[in-house]
Write a protein that holds these residues in place. Structure first.
Motif, PDB file in Angstrom:
ATOM      1  N   MET A   1     -61.034 -67.063 -22.340  1.00 49.43           N
ATOM      2  CA  MET A   1     -62.250 -67.448 -23.021  1.00 49.43           C
ATOM      3  C   MET A   1     -62.532 -68.918 -22.722  1.00 49.43           C
ATOM      4  SD  MET A   1     -62.951 -67.230 -27.082  1.00 49.43           S
ATOM      5  CE  MET A   1     -64.310 -68.080 -27.812  1.00 49.43           C
ATOM      6  N   ASP A   2     -63.779 -69.229 -22.347  1.00 45.41           N
ATOM      7  CA  ASP A   2     -64.176 -70.618 -22.110  1.00 45.41           C
ATOM      8  C   ASP A   2     -64.118 -71.427 -23.404  1.00 45.41           C
ATOM      9  OD1 ASP A   2     -64.750 -69.991 -19.485  1.00 45.41           O
ATOM     10  OD2 ASP A   2     -66.908 -69.806 -19.826  1.00 45.41           O
ATOM     11  N   GLN A   3     -63.777 -72.678 -23.296  1.00 42.24           N
ATOM     12  CA  GLN A   3     -63.721 -73.582 -24.440  1.00 42.24           C
ATOM     13  C   GLN A   3     -65.092 -74.215 -24.632  1.00 42.24           C
ATOM     14  OE1 GLN A   3     -60.177 -76.015 -24.706  1.00 42.24           O
ATOM     15  NE2 GLN A   3     -61.439 -77.772 -25.262  1.00 42.24           N
ATOM     16  N   ARG A   4     -65.953 -73.557 -25.459  1.00 44.57           N
ATOM     17  CA  ARG A   4     -67.305 -74.064 -25.687  1.00 44.57           C
ATOM     18  C   ARG A   4     -67.920 -73.384 -26.897  1.00 44.57           C
ATOM     19  NH1 ARG A   4     -70.680 -69.966 -23.514  1.00 44.57           N
ATOM     20  NH2 ARG A   4     -69.577 -68.822 -21.894  1.00 44.57           N
ATOM     21  N   VAL A   5     -68.981 -73.967 -27.411  1.00 48.55           N
ATOM     22  CA  VAL A   5     -69.782 -73.393 -28.489  1.00 48.55           C
ATOM     23  C   VAL A   5     -71.199 -73.255 -27.954  1.00 48.55           C
ATOM     24  CG1 VAL A   5     -70.719 -73.779 -30.800  1.00 48.55           C
ATOM     25  CG2 VAL A   5     -68.354 -74.410 -30.294  1.00 48.55           C
ATOM     26  N   SER A   6     -71.825 -72.092 -28.137  1.00 48.34           N
ATOM     27  CA  SER A   6     -73.171 -71.842 -27.635  1.00 48.34           C
ATOM     28  C   SER A   6     -74.224 -71.911 -28.735  1.00 48.34           C
ATOM     29  CB  SER A   6     -73.242 -70.469 -26.967  1.00 48.34           C
ATOM     30  OG  SER A   6     -72.276 -70.366 -25.941  1.00 48.34           O
TER      31      SER A   6
END
Length: 138
Positions: A1-6
């Motif tokens: 899972m990518d480390q980000r918030v959308s």
């Protein structure tokens, strides 16, 4: 899972008051505005603030907690100087933010103040002179 918030999604009680505050008061622009349902505002590169009327939010996510006190979260708007902190807090005040807590020097070396949106969500306006603060500036 990518480390980000959308998306940051918040349930709001009065979407019309929320629209007036963010769009008319703060001067932000929505990418999606469905009256009575949702307001989606781009707030960063690949990041959207999604403001849902609480009935629609509950229908999709489940029952929300209600009661006294503040929601246990803050949103932050970082700026490049102490003067910008004061200017943003003044803009929020003119937009009808209540309350507005004037900025103050913090023990960790920054300068921050807070304002509340129509649903009481707290926004921190911060000047953070350290590496993390610099990392989040455009």
């Amino acid at each position: 899972m990518d480390q980000r918030v959308s998306f940051i999604t918040l349930a709001v009680h009065d979407l019309d008051a929320t629209r007036r505050f963010y769009l008319d008061g703060l001067g932000w622009t929505a990418d999606l505005d469905v009256p009575g349902e949702v307001l989606m505002i781009p707030v960063g590169e690949h990041l959207v603030l999604s403001l849902w009327h609480e009935a629609g939010f509950e229908a999709e996510v489940g029952a929300i907690r209600r009661g006294p006190g503040l929601a246990p979260l803050t949103l932050a708007h970082n700026v490049a100087s102490r003067e910008e902190v004061d200017a943003v807090l003044e803009t929020a005040r003119r937009a009808g933010a209540d309350p507005v807590q004037d900025a103050q020097e913090r023990a960790w070396g920054g300068y921050t103040g807070y304002f509340g949106d129509p649903d009481g969500f707290r926004w921190e306006v911060a000047w953070n002179p350290g590496p993390i603060g610099e990392k989040v500036l455009p």
